[in-house]
Motif scaffolding. Structure first.
Motif, PDB file in Angstrom:
ATOM      1  N   THR A   1       0.866  -1.182   0.000  1.00 42.42           N
ATOM      2  CA  THR A   1       0.000   0.000   0.000  1.00 42.42           C
ATOM      3  C   THR A   1       0.904   1.234   0.000  1.00 42.42           C
ATOM      4  O   THR A   1       2.031   1.173   0.497  1.00 42.42           O
ATOM      5  N   PRO A   2       0.465   2.347  -0.572  1.00 43.77           N
ATOM      6  CA  PRO A   2       1.310   3.555  -0.556  1.00 43.77           C
ATOM      7  C   PRO A   2       1.521   4.054   0.871  1.00 43.77           C
ATOM      8  O   PRO A   2       0.664   3.858   1.741  1.00 43.77           O
ATOM      9  N   LEU A   3       2.680   4.683   1.088  1.00 40.47           N
ATOM     10  CA  LEU A   3       2.975   5.258   2.402  1.00 40.47           C
ATOM     11  C   LEU A   3       3.170   6.766   2.241  1.00 40.47           C
ATOM     12  O   LEU A   3       3.781   7.216   1.260  1.00 40.47           O
ATOM     13  N   VAL A   4       2.676   7.523   3.148  1.00 42.82           N
ATOM     14  CA  VAL A   4       2.827   8.987   3.129  1.00 42.82           C
ATOM     15  C   VAL A   4       3.486   9.415   4.439  1.00 42.82           C
ATOM     16  O   VAL A   4       3.161   8.887   5.507  1.00 42.82           O
ATOM     17  N   ARG A   5       4.479  10.305   4.305  1.00 44.65           N
ATOM     18  CA  ARG A   5       5.185  10.738   5.522  1.00 44.65           C
ATOM     19  C   ARG A   5       4.359  11.806   6.258  1.00 44.65           C
ATOM     20  O   ARG A   5       4.012  12.842   5.676  1.00 44.65           O
ATOM     21  N   ARG A   6       4.006  11.508   7.466  1.00 44.51           N
ATOM     22  CA  ARG A   6       3.278  12.475   8.296  1.00 44.51           C
ATOM     23  C   ARG A   6       4.005  12.613   9.613  1.00 44.51           C
ATOM     24  O   ARG A   6       4.258  11.603  10.285  1.00 44.51           O
ATOM     25  N   ASP A   7       4.352  13.799   9.950  1.00 44.11           N
ATOM     26  CA  ASP A   7       5.052  14.077  11.213  1.00 44.11           C
ATOM     27  C   ASP A   7       6.309  13.202  11.333  1.00 44.11           C
ATOM     28  O   ASP A   7       6.595  12.612  12.374  1.00 44.11           O
ATOM     29  N   GLY A   8       7.025  13.068  10.206  1.00 46.88           N
ATOM     30  CA  GLY A   8       8.297  12.348  10.245  1.00 46.88           C
ATOM     31  C   GLY A   8       8.173  10.840  10.180  1.00 46.88           C
ATOM     32  O   GLY A   8       9.191  10.159  10.157  1.00 46.88           O
ATOM     33  N   ALA A   9       6.968  10.331  10.103  1.00 48.14           N
ATOM     34  CA  ALA A   9       6.834   8.870  10.051  1.00 48.14           C
ATOM     35  C   ALA A   9       6.003   8.476   8.835  1.00 48.14           C
ATOM     36  O   ALA A   9       5.072   9.196   8.446  1.00 48.14           O
ATOM     37  N   LEU A  10       6.368   7.325   8.195  1.00 51.12           N
ATOM     38  CA  LEU A  10       5.616   6.851   7.039  1.00 51.12           C
ATOM     39  C   LEU A  10       4.392   6.095   7.518  1.00 51.12           C
ATOM     40  O   LEU A  10       4.493   5.150   8.306  1.00 51.12           O
ATOM     41  N   VAL A  11       3.233   6.532   7.032  1.00 52.02           N
ATOM     42  CA  VAL A  11       2.006   5.844   7.451  1.00 52.02           C
ATOM     43  C   VAL A  11       1.239   5.416   6.197  1.00 52.02           C
ATOM     44  O   VAL A  11       1.291   6.092   5.172  1.00 52.02           O
ATOM     45  N   PRO A  12       0.558   4.287   6.252  1.00 51.73           N
ATOM     46  CA  PRO A  12      -0.212   3.813   5.101  1.00 51.73           C
ATOM     47  C   PRO A  12      -1.254   4.823   4.665  1.00 51.73           C
ATOM     48  O   PRO A  12      -1.843   5.528   5.506  1.00 51.73           O
ATOM     49  N   ALA A  13      -1.437   4.887   3.356  1.00 47.12           N
ATOM     50  CA  ALA A  13      -2.427   5.814   2.830  1.00 47.12           C
ATOM     51  C   ALA A  13      -3.126   5.162   1.658  1.00 47.12           C
ATOM     52  O   ALA A  13      -2.668   4.138   1.135  1.00 47.12           O
TER      53      ALA A  13
END
Lengths: 485, 436
Positions: A301-313
């Protein structure tokens, strides 16, 4: 090529001279059963499955003219014995019978013989469902076995012929297709026979065993379940898989493949016939190099960096973010601030869309795909210098062309191109495969030339310079250069 | 009517002819000197053709005609001497090499000259270690005497002769398998055509002849066509060394002119000396195990190519196996087919699987004693499915013993079948029930 007229089972047909009777019959819509014969390889007449009755016009010894009967028809002299159709070449006026009682008796006999030493373990055999022995037995074979089952010959059940291929000698009908494929087409003569009679069996002659980059093809042409791949063994029944056409992207050749899927999971990769690219073969890298698809290390699944951490999106969210950022850069600094680096495993179609995206949407011409040391000439420079030719059908290259395969080594041949060298050579083209001198390499494999290790780039530079002086030079593909003789 | 003058077995007249010097004293290499001095290669081919010399290996094909099949002006070309004598019941090649080796070597030399070859190979079966050694010694003596090598006797003609030992396979006596073996490949027959005379050893025109055939050549060249034709019959001129074995008092090699009756070979005191214990003849296999069988009623057949072919058999290699009435025909067929099964190369299906199946059934019938009720029709269909369908003659030969046995002695097979019982037994292996 001149044509000759023959009659097969009453069907009159005109076929090119030099055609064998099996192929001629196929053109007439008549099937002659075969095991050892394969249209891509020399006929050997070993399995005796294709026995047919053959006659030729009787020739008068004195006048050298065909003898004619009262109705003016030429008198046919039948050969005293049945002939193997695969080794019999057509000739003018030839008459062939494939369904006489005598022929049927012989075909039935050969199948009965083959089945006497065959274990008939179809229920556990991977070939079941796509097995020529099964199919031909259904159509031409005996309904029952008269062979005492306790008399069967037994061998140790499958033994590894190499790392990738297993051999079941009980199932083997000794047609020798695998040995001849390695010899004639793969150009890696690593298989052979040992012993004799009923103990005759296939062996690997190389160390490491079955040292060939094309070994998987032997499982395709094996007419029984004697050769199976470690990759596909016991994974699926062939009637349960769905075949999806695809292209192999592991090298620039772009072999046509079929992905056999079961429950939406990839079970195996098979070659898909394309005479212009890979004929009916693929290399082992393309066939067996697919386990990465199921790798747990892959992103699913794509990952998006939020607040310095990669989270699934979600895809929508990820693509939206990319579009938004690209648009921002483009409006702030223009398209030239953007660049695209494409992976070299992409298909032409993907690359085409990729460059359209950059050139037409993002207004950027910064596109590259090259790897290697900056400043050194590479095979790609030839492509840059001469452009990619319009004709990319390797198999069409005949007499008068020389194919130079740049950078092949024993370990990393340009897989299917090497596989295709034999057809190219038989078509009259010269193939040069300059490689560093290595043991176990035949002169034919080297194409008669040896280069010093790591001098590939020098060779390219020389060739590019040489080509530059000849206006007729054209490239046919980014990897091989096609030079006029 | 023994020969007063032998063509091949000259050791009967000159016991020490195997010695090089003795051979030289008895017209040794005179034919070769004569050929070099007086005869063109074509003259020798014509002489051999006119003499009517026929191949002694089995097929009986006219040798001179075979030599004429060579395409003109294709060089190099090779002469092969087939010394892979392996046919059961045939053992004359070994004796020729043992007792009269130089005549063979001279024959090889003259024949190589006749076909304009500069290289000849003698392919000896693996077990012929002594014979190969004898030949190598003889060839070395010929080299030393200037009869072989470069510029032989100042004629400008060069010839090298090599002895090659096989690894002991019957199939390597088949001419194309012999060439494969000589080239260092697995001994299996090649597809024909192309025939060896056009494309043989190393893809070059090749003539391949049997030991006895080539041993005849020096005598034909020296003594002439008319002298040679004074032996034998019109269509089978000359003599043949018959290997006689089986239930005869004096088994051995006997040189006879073609055309004498079988009875003479078996019963004449000069040859076989009659049957052991005066028992009647039951089976005669006249040309090695590959030949169809004859019976004791056919003793008046003459030993020549035509008469035996007319009787449905063949002269073959001249290995005459004579068996008396104590043998069981199914058992003989079993032993012979066991040989063919053992020697089948495995290349083609009918031979590989057919011989295996034949032997399984025959073993069950003759050795184990529990034939199946349907075994006789099965045997008939196995050999019928093999006959005419094999890649080379080995498979076709394997058909002969079982086909002959079933045709000549069907009742012996029927006797092996289970006698009216449901079970698969003839009673031989029944375990007696113990009385309570």
């Amino acid at each position: 090529m001149s044509e000759v007229n023959i009659i097969i089972d009453g069907v009159q047909i005109s076929v090119p001279a030099n055609t064998n009777v099996v192929d001629a019959a196929r053109m007439a819509g008549i099937a002659i059963p075969v095991f050892c014969y394969h249209p891509r390889m020399k006929a050997v007449g070993m399995c005796r499955m294709c026995l047919v009755a053959v006659g030729t016009p009787r020739i008068d010894r004195e006048t050298r003219q065909p003898v004619r009967d009262v109705e003016g028809k030429s008198v046919i002299a039948m050969m005293p014995k049945l002939q193997t159709a695969c080794t019999t070449r057509v000739s003018e006026g030839m008459v062939v019978y494939t369904t006489t009682d005598e022929v049927k008796y012989a075909q039935n006999g050969v199948l009965e013989f083959l089945l006497t030493s065959h274990p008939l373990d179809c229920p556990v055999c991977d070939k079941g469902g796509e097995c020529p022995l099964q199919n031909l037995t259904m159509e031409w074979g005996p309904a029952v076995s008269r062979f005492d089952y306790t008399d069967k010959v037994h061998f140790e059940k499958p033994i590894p012929l190499g790392d990738l291929i297993y051999l079941d000698r009980e199932r083997c009908i000794l047609c020798g297709r695998c040995v001849r494929f390695q010899d004639e087409i793969a150009d890696d003569p690593v298989l052979g026979f040992d012993s004799r009679g009923r103990s005759w069996h296939i062996i690997s002659k190389s160390d490491p065993p079955f040292d060939s980059k094309f070994s998987g093809n032997t499982t395709d042409i094996c007419p029984v379940g004697a050769l199976t791949s470690a990759d596909f063994r016991f994974k699926a029944r062939v009637w349960e898989v769905q075949s999806v056409p695809s292209i192999c992207m592991l090298c620039p050749v772009g072999c046509n493949t079929t992905l056999d899927m079961r429950h939406n999971k990839l079970m195996r990769v098979m070659p898909r016939e394309n005479a212009a690219v890979n004929d009916i073969w693929i290399c082992d890298k393309g066939r067996f190099g697919h386990r990465f698809i199921e790798s747990t290390d892959r992103l699913t699944t794509p990952l998006v960096r939020r607040d310095g951490a990669l989270v699934p999106a979600s895809w929508q969210e990820a693509l939206g973010l990319v579009a938004e950022k690209f648009a921002a850069i483009q409006s702030a600094a223009g398209g030239a601030a953007l660049g695209g680096l494409a992976g070299d495993h992409l298909a032409n179609e993907d690359l085409f869309i990729f460059q359209r995206l950059f050139r037409e949407v993002l207004n950027s011409n910064n596109l590259d795909y090259r790897t290697g040391t900056p400043g050194e000439p590479t095979p790609d420079d030839a492509g840059a210098q001469f452009g990619v030719g319009t004709g990319t059908n390797l198999m069409e290259l005949g007499a008068g062309t020389t194919v130079l395969v740049v950078g092949p080594t024993r370990k990393k041949k340009h897989h299917s191109i090497c596989c295709g060298c034999e057809p190219l050579r038989s078509g009259g083209a010269s193939c040069l495969l300059p490689m560093p001198a290595q043991p176990n390499l035949t002169a034919r494999q080297r194409g008669g030339c040896t280069i010093a290790p790591r001098r590939k780039s020098s060779l390219c530079a020389v060739c590019c310079g040489w080509c530059g002086t000849r206006s007729a030079a054209r490239t046919c593909h980014s990897a091989p250069l096609v030079l006029p003789n | 009517m023994a020969l007063t003058e032998h063509i091949i077995m000259r050791e009967l007249e000159v016991p020490t002819i195997a010695d090089f010097n003795v051979y030289l004293q008895h017209e040794g290499y005179t034919a070769w000197r004569k050929a070099l001095a007086e005869l063109a290669p074509g003259d020798i081919v014509k002489m051999v053709r006119d003499a009517g010399l026929r191949g002694r290996g089995g097929a009986g094909f006219p040798t001179g005609v075979k030599w004429g099949f060579l395409p003109k002006d294709v060089k190099p070309r090779y002469l092969l001497c087939n010394c892979d004598e392996s046919e059961p019941g045939t053992f004359n090649n070994h004796q020729i090499i043992d007792r009269n080796p130089h005549q063979l070597i001279e024959g090889v030399i003259i024949s190589a000259y006749a076909i304009e070859s500069n290289t000849a190979y003698i392919y000896a079966r693996g077990e012929f270690a002594t014979a190969a050694h004898t030949l190598e010694q003889g060839i070395a003596q010929a080299y030393a005497a200037g009869l072989l090598g470069k510029n032989i006797l100042g004629s400008g003609y060069d010839l090298d002769v090599y002895v090659h030992r096989g690894a002991g396979a019957y199939i390597c006596g088949e001419e194309t398998a012999l060439m494969e073996s000589l080239e260092g490949k697995i001994g299996q027959p090649r597809l024909k055509p192309p025939f060896p005379a056009v494309e043989g050893l190393y893809g070059k025109p090749t003539i391949i002849n049997n030991v006895e055939t080539l041993a005849n050549v020096p005598r034909i060249v020296l003594k002439g066509v008319d002298w040679y034709r004074s032996f034998g019959t019109e269509k089978s001129p000359g003599t043949k060394v018959f290997s006689l074995c089986g239930h005869v008092n004096k088994p051995g090699n006997y040189e006879l002119p073609f055309g004498l009756p079988l009875r003479e070979l078996i019963y004449s005191p000069e040859y076989g000396g009659g049957m052991t214990d005066d028992r009647p003849v039951k089976i005669i296999v006249p040309g090695g195990a590959s030949a169809p069988w004859l019976t004791g009623e056919q003793l008046d057949l003459t030993l020549d190519y035509e008469a035996l072919a007319a009787a449905g058999s063949m002269l073959g290699s001249g290995g005459v196996i004579v068996l008396n009435d104590t043998v069981s025909a199914p058992h003989v067929a079993y032993k012979m087919d066991e040989f063919f099964k053992h020697e089948s190369c495995g290349k083609c299906t009918p031979c590989r699987e057919g011989t295996h199946w034949l032997v399984k059934v025959l073993h069950r019938m003759t050795e184990e004693g529990h034939a199946h009720p349907e075994d006789i029709p099965v045997l008939h269909s196995i050999y019928n499915q093999m006959a005419g369908n094999c890649f080379c003659l080995l498979g076709e030969s394997a058909v002969m013993p079982i086909k002959s046995a079933l045709a000549l002695f069907p009742e012996e097979f029927e006797r092996l079948l289970p006698a009216g019982m449901n079970g698969r037994t003839n009673g031989k292996h029944v375990i007696e029930l113990q009385q309570a």
